[in-house]
Design a protein around this motif. Structure first.
Motif, PDB file in Angstrom:
ATOM      1  N   GLN A 129     -19.781   5.059   7.732  1.00 22.30           N
ATOM      2  CA  GLN A 129     -18.881   5.544   8.782  1.00 22.30           C
ATOM      3  C   GLN A 129     -17.957   6.649   8.277  1.00 22.30           C
ATOM      4  OE1 GLN A 129     -18.924   5.012  11.948  1.00 22.30           O
ATOM      5  NE2 GLN A 129     -20.509   3.447  11.950  1.00 22.30           N
ATOM      6  N   GLY A 130     -18.173   7.116   7.051  1.00 26.01           N
ATOM      7  CA  GLY A 130     -17.420   8.269   6.572  1.00 26.01           C
ATOM      8  C   GLY A 130     -16.251   7.988   5.668  1.00 26.01           C
ATOM      9  N   ALA A 131     -16.126   6.755   5.157  1.00 22.24           N
ATOM     10  CA  ALA A 131     -15.030   6.463   4.233  1.00 22.24           C
ATOM     11  C   ALA A 131     -15.170   7.295   2.965  1.00 22.24           C
ATOM     12  CB  ALA A 131     -15.021   4.971   3.890  1.00 22.24           C
ATOM     13  N   ASP A 132     -14.061   7.897   2.537  1.00 21.35           N
ATOM     14  CA  ASP A 132     -14.063   8.686   1.306  1.00 21.35           C
ATOM     15  C   ASP A 132     -13.748   7.828   0.089  1.00 21.35           C
ATOM     16  OD1 ASP A 132     -14.375  11.474   2.386  1.00 21.35           O
ATOM     17  OD2 ASP A 132     -12.564  10.890   3.454  1.00 21.35           O
ATOM     18  N   GLY A 133     -13.298   6.625   0.320  1.00 24.02           N
ATOM     19  CA  GLY A 133     -12.976   5.731  -0.785  1.00 24.02           C
ATOM     20  C   GLY A 133     -12.908   4.300  -0.306  1.00 24.02           C
ATOM     21  N   TYR A 134     -12.925   3.369  -1.261  1.00 21.83           N
ATOM     22  CA  TYR A 134     -13.008   1.943  -0.955  1.00 21.83           C
ATOM     23  C   TYR A 134     -12.128   1.216  -1.958  1.00 21.83           C
ATOM     24  CZ  TYR A 134     -15.550  -2.333   0.514  1.00 21.83           C
ATOM     25  OH  TYR A 134     -15.909  -3.551   1.017  1.00 21.83           O
ATOM     26  N   LEU A 135     -10.991   0.674  -1.508  1.00 23.20           N
ATOM     27  CA  LEU A 135     -10.054  -0.002  -2.402  1.00 23.20           C
ATOM     28  C   LEU A 135     -10.080  -1.508  -2.149  1.00 23.20           C
ATOM     29  CD1 LEU A 135      -6.915   2.326  -2.160  1.00 23.20           C
ATOM     30  CD2 LEU A 135      -8.742   2.382  -3.871  1.00 23.20           C
ATOM     31  N   LEU A 136     -10.158  -2.271  -3.219  1.00 21.33           N
ATOM     32  CA  LEU A 136     -10.145  -3.724  -3.120  1.00 21.33           C
ATOM     33  C   LEU A 136      -8.714  -4.233  -3.315  1.00 21.33           C
ATOM     34  CD1 LEU A 136     -13.329  -4.632  -5.189  1.00 21.33           C
ATOM     35  CD2 LEU A 136     -13.089  -4.570  -2.700  1.00 21.33           C
ATOM     36  N   LEU A 184       0.827  -1.207   0.000  1.00 19.32           N
ATOM     37  CA  LEU A 184       0.000   0.000   0.000  1.00 19.32           C
ATOM     38  C   LEU A 184       0.865   1.263   0.000  1.00 19.32           C
ATOM     39  CD1 LEU A 184      -2.794  -1.071   2.520  1.00 19.32           C
ATOM     40  CD2 LEU A 184      -3.016  -0.785   0.047  1.00 19.32           C
ATOM     41  N   ALA A 185       2.020   1.188   0.655  1.00 16.04           N
ATOM     42  CA  ALA A 185       2.930   2.340   0.651  1.00 16.04           C
ATOM     43  C   ALA A 185       3.398   2.630  -0.773  1.00 16.04           C
ATOM     44  CB  ALA A 185       4.127   2.069   1.559  1.00 16.04           C
ATOM     45  N   ARG A 186       3.651   1.584  -1.549  1.00 14.97           N
ATOM     46  CA  ARG A 186       4.036   1.765  -2.956  1.00 14.97           C
ATOM     47  C   ARG A 186       2.895   2.400  -3.742  1.00 14.97           C
ATOM     48  NH1 ARG A 186       4.780  -3.515  -5.283  1.00 14.97           N
ATOM     49  NH2 ARG A 186       5.093  -2.334  -7.194  1.00 14.97           N
ATOM     50  N   VAL A 187       1.666   1.923  -3.487  1.00 19.68           N
ATOM     51  CA  VAL A 187       0.496   2.488  -4.170  1.00 19.68           C
ATOM     52  C   VAL A 187       0.376   3.977  -3.857  1.00 19.68           C
ATOM     53  CG1 VAL A 187      -2.028   2.468  -4.262  1.00 19.68           C
ATOM     54  CG2 VAL A 187      -0.782   0.304  -4.253  1.00 19.68           C
ATOM     55  N   VAL A 188       0.550   4.323  -2.578  1.00 21.43           N
ATOM     56  CA  VAL A 188       0.435   5.728  -2.167  1.00 21.43           C
ATOM     57  C   VAL A 188       1.516   6.568  -2.844  1.00 21.43           C
ATOM     58  CG1 VAL A 188       0.646   7.305  -0.221  1.00 21.43           C
ATOM     59  CG2 VAL A 188      -0.678   5.209   0.029  1.00 21.43           C
ATOM     60  N   ARG A 189       2.740   6.082  -2.845  1.00 22.16           N
ATOM     61  CA  ARG A 189       3.839   6.844  -3.444  1.00 22.16           C
ATOM     62  C   ARG A 189       3.597   7.109  -4.926  1.00 22.16           C
ATOM     63  NH1 ARG A 189       7.058   3.248  -0.191  1.00 22.16           N
ATOM     64  NH2 ARG A 189       7.965   4.372   1.589  1.00 22.16           N
ATOM     65  N   ARG A 210      -5.719  -4.993  -9.489  1.00 21.00           N
ATOM     66  CA  ARG A 210      -4.354  -4.843  -9.969  1.00 21.00           C
ATOM     67  C   ARG A 210      -3.708  -3.581  -9.401  1.00 21.00           C
ATOM     68  NH1 ARG A 210      -3.838  -3.527 -14.775  1.00 21.00           N
ATOM     69  NH2 ARG A 210      -6.019  -3.044 -15.283  1.00 21.00           N
ATOM     70  N   TYR A 211      -2.398  -3.614  -9.304  1.00 18.53           N
ATOM     71  CA  TYR A 211      -1.653  -2.488  -8.744  1.00 18.53           C
ATOM     72  C   TYR A 211      -1.988  -1.197  -9.482  1.00 18.53           C
ATOM     73  CZ  TYR A 211       2.386   0.305  -7.297  1.00 18.53           C
ATOM     74  OH  TYR A 211       3.183   1.300  -6.796  1.00 18.53           O
ATOM     75  N   GLU A 212      -2.011  -1.241 -10.802  1.00 18.09           N
ATOM     76  CA  GLU A 212      -2.281  -0.048 -11.597  1.00 18.09           C
ATOM     77  C   GLU A 212      -3.673   0.492 -11.325  1.00 18.09           C
ATOM     78  OE1 GLU A 212      -1.232  -2.915 -12.743  1.00 18.09           O
ATOM     79  OE2 GLU A 212       0.833  -2.500 -13.393  1.00 18.09           O
ATOM     80  N   VAL A 213      -4.634  -0.406 -11.098  1.00 19.02           N
ATOM     81  CA  VAL A 213      -6.011   0.001 -10.816  1.00 19.02           C
ATOM     82  C   VAL A 213      -6.077   0.698  -9.461  1.00 19.02           C
ATOM     83  CG1 VAL A 213      -8.353  -0.831 -10.355  1.00 19.02           C
ATOM     84  CG2 VAL A 213      -7.030  -1.798 -12.248  1.00 19.02           C
ATOM     85  N   LEU A 214      -5.374   0.154  -8.470  1.00 16.37           N
ATOM     86  CA  LEU A 214      -5.378   0.761  -7.138  1.00 16.37           C
ATOM     87  C   LEU A 214      -4.766   2.156  -7.171  1.00 16.37           C
ATOM     88  CD1 LEU A 214      -4.326  -2.320  -4.966  1.00 16.37           C
ATOM     89  CD2 LEU A 214      -6.574  -1.251  -5.069  1.00 16.37           C
ATOM     90  N   VAL A 215      -3.686   2.316  -7.921  1.00 15.10           N
ATOM     91  CA  VAL A 215      -3.058   3.629  -8.046  1.00 15.10           C
ATOM     92  C   VAL A 215      -4.035   4.623  -8.671  1.00 15.10           C
ATOM     93  CG1 VAL A 215      -1.248   4.956  -9.219  1.00 15.10           C
ATOM     94  CG2 VAL A 215      -0.694   2.763  -8.145  1.00 15.10           C
ATOM     95  N   GLU A 216      -4.706   4.196  -9.729  1.00 16.04           N
ATOM     96  CA  GLU A 216      -5.656   5.078 -10.410  1.00 16.04           C
ATOM     97  C   GLU A 216      -6.819   5.447  -9.499  1.00 16.04           C
ATOM     98  OE1 GLU A 216      -8.539   5.131 -14.381  1.00 16.04           O
ATOM     99  OE2 GLU A 216      -7.029   3.559 -14.126  1.00 16.04           O
ATOM    100  N   GLU A 217      -7.353   4.462  -8.767  1.00 11.78           N
ATOM    101  CA  GLU A 217      -8.484   4.735  -7.882  1.00 11.78           C
ATOM    102  C   GLU A 217      -8.088   5.714  -6.783  1.00 11.78           C
ATOM    103  OE1 GLU A 217     -11.713   3.838  -7.882  1.00 11.78           O
ATOM    104  OE2 GLU A 217     -11.387   2.966  -9.859  1.00 11.78           O
ATOM    105  N   LEU A 218      -6.908   5.521  -6.193  1.00  7.35           N
ATOM    106  CA  LEU A 218      -6.469   6.412  -5.124  1.00  7.35           C
ATOM    107  C   LEU A 218      -6.211   7.814  -5.664  1.00  7.35           C
ATOM    108  CD1 LEU A 218      -5.834   6.729  -2.167  1.00  7.35           C
ATOM    109  CD2 LEU A 218      -3.507   5.926  -2.600  1.00  7.35           C
TER     110      LEU A 218
END
Length: 227
Positions: A103-110, A18-23, A114-122
């Motif tokens: 509960q106030g989540a601004d987003g929902y990541l599965l 997840l740290a890689r996705v965030v970066r 794929r890694y590329e999809v998670l990066v795009e969603e975030l």
């Protein structure tokens, strides 16, 4: 100035992933902090969010399944914490999705995406674009229609309009505008694109989304039987 981010997950490998996705999702420098459970995360948030000050964490990513409880507990504690809150999970079912949004989540990541999809969603969440992926928006549309909380239908979904439940007031059900926003979201349009299509400001689109969240909480509460 570095963007402060907190990642809460019990698996060290997942935290690293997840740290890689965030970066890869941020153009700014990052200041990453990690916690493996609620016991560790709670004090970090409490100690770093004095009243009236800017919280050091601009983004908090929380796993829904933690060894000492649910990530939903942390979201509840953060109800007044002015940071982006994103949940991560392996599950895309209603039992996990709806409570997180309530509960106030601004987003929902599965995590299975794929890694590329998670990066795009975030990136979309960070840029203030729809916090709902098209798939999740379609799920919400189906939920409101199945429960009778939709006051009208919009688009070419193929659903047959439901008769409004007599137990619900017009204020409780989605308005035609809210249906329209949710339908556009389900088709992959961004907030700015929806605003242009509807001839309204993008802030108004976000207001409609917030209203949908409020009605989602109402619509998933048990209703008294009527005779």
């Amino acid at each position: 100035m570095a963007v402060p981010v907190l990642i809460v997950d019990d698996n060290p490998m997942t935290r690293g992933f997840l740290a890689r996705v965030v970066r890869d999702s941020f153009s700014d420098a990052l200041d990453l902090s990690e916690a493996g459970d609620l016991h560790t995360a709670g004090p970090l948030l409490d100690a770093n969010a004095p009243k009236g000050s800017t919280p050091p964490f601009g983004l908090v990513i929380v796993n829904l399944e933690l060894p000492d409880g649910s990530g939903l507990e942390l979201l509840s504690q953060m109800s007044n914490y002015p940071a982006l809150k994103v949940v991560t999970t392996l599950y895309a079912d209603d039992e996990h999705l709806f409570p997180a949004l309530q509960q106030g989540a601004d987003g929902y990541l599965l995590k299975e995406d794929r890694y590329e999809v998670l990066v795009e969603e975030l990136q979309r969440i960070v840029r203030g674009q729809p916090p709902l992926s098209p798939a999740i928006a379609r799920r919400l549309l189906a939920h409101f229609r199945d429960t009778g909380y939709s006051s009208s239908q919009f688009g070419d979904s193929g659903h047959t309009p439901l008769d409004p439940s007599p137990a619900l007031s017009e204020h409780d059900r989605l308005t035609p505008r809210e249906n329209e926003v949710l339908t556009y979201l389900s088709k992959g349009f961004t907030v700015k694109e929806i605003a242009s299509l509807m001839g309204i400001k993008w802030l108004s689109v976000n207001d409609h989304i917030k209203a949908i969240y409020r009605k989602l909480k109402l619509s998933t509460q048990p209703r008294a039987a009527t005779t």
